[in-house]
Scaffold this motif. Structure first.
Motif, short mmCIF file in Angstrom:
data_model
loop_
_atom_site.label_atom_id
_atom_site.label_comp_id
_atom_site.label_asym_id
_atom_site.label_seq_id
_atom_site.Cartn_x
_atom_site.Cartn_y
_atom_site.Cartn_z
N UNK A 55 -11.60 9.97 -1.14
CA UNK A 55 -12.90 9.26 -1.18
C UNK A 55 -12.82 7.79 -0.77
N UNK A 56 -12.12 7.44 0.30
CA UNK A 56 -12.04 6.07 0.80
C UNK A 56 -11.41 5.14 -0.24
N UNK A 57 -10.20 5.50 -0.66
CA UNK A 57 -9.49 4.70 -1.66
C UNK A 57 -8.03 4.53 -1.27
N UNK A 58 -7.46 3.40 -1.69
CA UNK A 58 -6.05 3.11 -1.46
C UNK A 58 -5.31 3.07 -2.79
N UNK A 59 -4.06 3.50 -2.76
CA UNK A 59 -3.17 3.37 -3.91
C UNK A 59 -2.23 2.21 -3.63
N UNK A 60 -2.19 1.24 -4.54
CA UNK A 60 -1.40 0.03 -4.33
C UNK A 60 -0.34 -0.14 -5.41
N UNK A 61 0.72 -0.83 -5.04
CA UNK A 61 1.65 -1.39 -6.02
C UNK A 61 1.48 -2.90 -5.97
N UNK A 62 1.47 -3.52 -7.15
CA UNK A 62 1.20 -4.95 -7.23
C UNK A 62 2.20 -5.60 -8.18
N UNK A 63 2.86 -6.65 -7.70
CA UNK A 63 3.79 -7.40 -8.53
C UNK A 63 3.25 -8.82 -8.72
N UNK A 64 3.10 -9.21 -9.98
CA UNK A 64 2.55 -10.54 -10.26
C UNK A 64 3.54 -11.64 -9.90
N UNK A 86 0.84 -1.20 0.00
CA UNK A 86 0.00 0.00 0.00
C UNK A 86 0.87 1.24 0.00
N UNK A 87 0.67 2.10 -0.99
CA UNK A 87 1.41 3.35 -1.08
C UNK A 87 0.81 4.38 -0.14
N UNK A 88 -0.52 4.47 -0.16
CA UNK A 88 -1.20 5.40 0.75
C UNK A 88 -2.69 5.09 0.77
N UNK A 89 -3.36 5.64 1.77
CA UNK A 89 -4.82 5.55 1.87
C UNK A 89 -5.37 6.96 1.97
N UNK A 90 -6.38 7.25 1.15
CA UNK A 90 -7.05 8.54 1.18
C UNK A 90 -8.45 8.34 1.76
N UNK A 91 -8.67 8.90 2.96
CA UNK A 91 -9.96 8.71 3.62
C UNK A 91 -11.10 9.25 2.77
#
Length: 270
Positions: free
Chosen positions: A205-214, A198-203
């Motif tokens: 609009x209740x959303x998270x920014x993710x990094x994902x590695x397959x 998780x890069x960050x969470x924004x309350x």
């Protein structure tokens, strides 16, 4: 202004596509040619095969059907441009812009990624889509242009587990994501694994920014897995919620690393 029409070619009609359209559709020849070029005219032949009709001087025959899909607002849009990052002949690497659809619709394909690749390669190369890549996403995309290259690249981008290749995405998801680290989820076609951070969470609009590695690389893996975990990717019309209200798909491939099957050089694109 919109036109949605299906016309059958009858005896006595012009046998050249553009002449037939001029006689039957209340648009100028210039606009009709533009519509054909942008993929909004279809031909259904006597064997019921359907394909886009682009060439103005194409011969048409009695009994065939011509379908016209004209949307003035859509056709006025400036098409997005996909950037060719690397052309190895047997495969190519692209940067697909945010908002560019993978495929066209009945109303045209001039703004689609598939059409951009076709134009860049002059329609002379086959395209083989590699399963781990989510081609609906923005960012780095790799295409093979021969069966041999597709097979060689699939050895690295193996759906059952990436081997020596790296494929990383960034996405916005609904909710406060709490499943960081390597995550394995059972889906309809088997278990899939992705490493999330998780890069960050924004309350709001209740959303998270993710990094994902397959780790594995199944079809639409990240979107399907996050939907199953109840953190749908924002703007995901296939697996998300209220996608029409969310706008563009918030998923981007930010890094690809693999070995060139011809030169055996390690390549990195981000």
């Amino acid at each position: 202004m919109q036109i949605d029409a299906v016309l059958e070619v009858e005896a006595g009609d012009p046998q050249i596509a553009i002449d037939f359209l001029v006689d039957n559709i209340n648009l100028s020849k210039t606009r009709l040619k533009d519509l054909m070029n942008k993929g909004g005219v279809w031909r259904v032949d006597l064997q019921d095969r359907r394909e886009r009709l682009r060439r103005a001087m194409t011969d048409i025959f009695v009994g065939e059907r011509i379908e016209i899909f004209y949307d003035e607002e859509l056709l006025s849009l400036k098409p997005l441009k996909a950037e060719l990052l690397h052309d190895a002949g047997q495969y190519s690497v692209w940067n697909k812009p945010n908002g560019m659809p993978l495929s066209g619709t009945d109303w045209g394909d001039f703004n689609s990624f598939e059409r951009a690749v076709e134009l860049a390669t002059h329609g002379e190369r086959e395209c083989y889509w590699l399963t781990p890549f989510d081609y609906q996403a923005a960012g780095v995309q790799v295409l093979a242009h021969s069966r041999k290259a597709a097979s060689q690249l699939t050895e690295q981008f193996d759906p059952e587990g990436l081997k020596g290749a790296t494929l990383k995405y960034r996405c916005d998801v609904e909710g406060d994501f709490n499943d960081e680290g390597e995550c394995t989820t059972d889906l309809e076609d088997g278990a899939v694994s992705t490493r999330f951070s998780k890069v960050r969470f924004d309350a709001r609009p209740n959303r998270s920014v993710l990094e994902a590695e397959l780790i594995t690389g199944r079809d639409d893996q990240i979107r399907r897995q996050l939907s199953a975990l109840r953190y749908p990717v924002v703007g995901d019309e296939d697996y998300g919620q209220n996608a029409e209200e969310q706008g563009l798909l918030r998923l981007k491939c930010v890094e690809v690393r693999f070995t060139c099957p011809m030169t055996h050089e390690t390549l990195v694109f981000n």
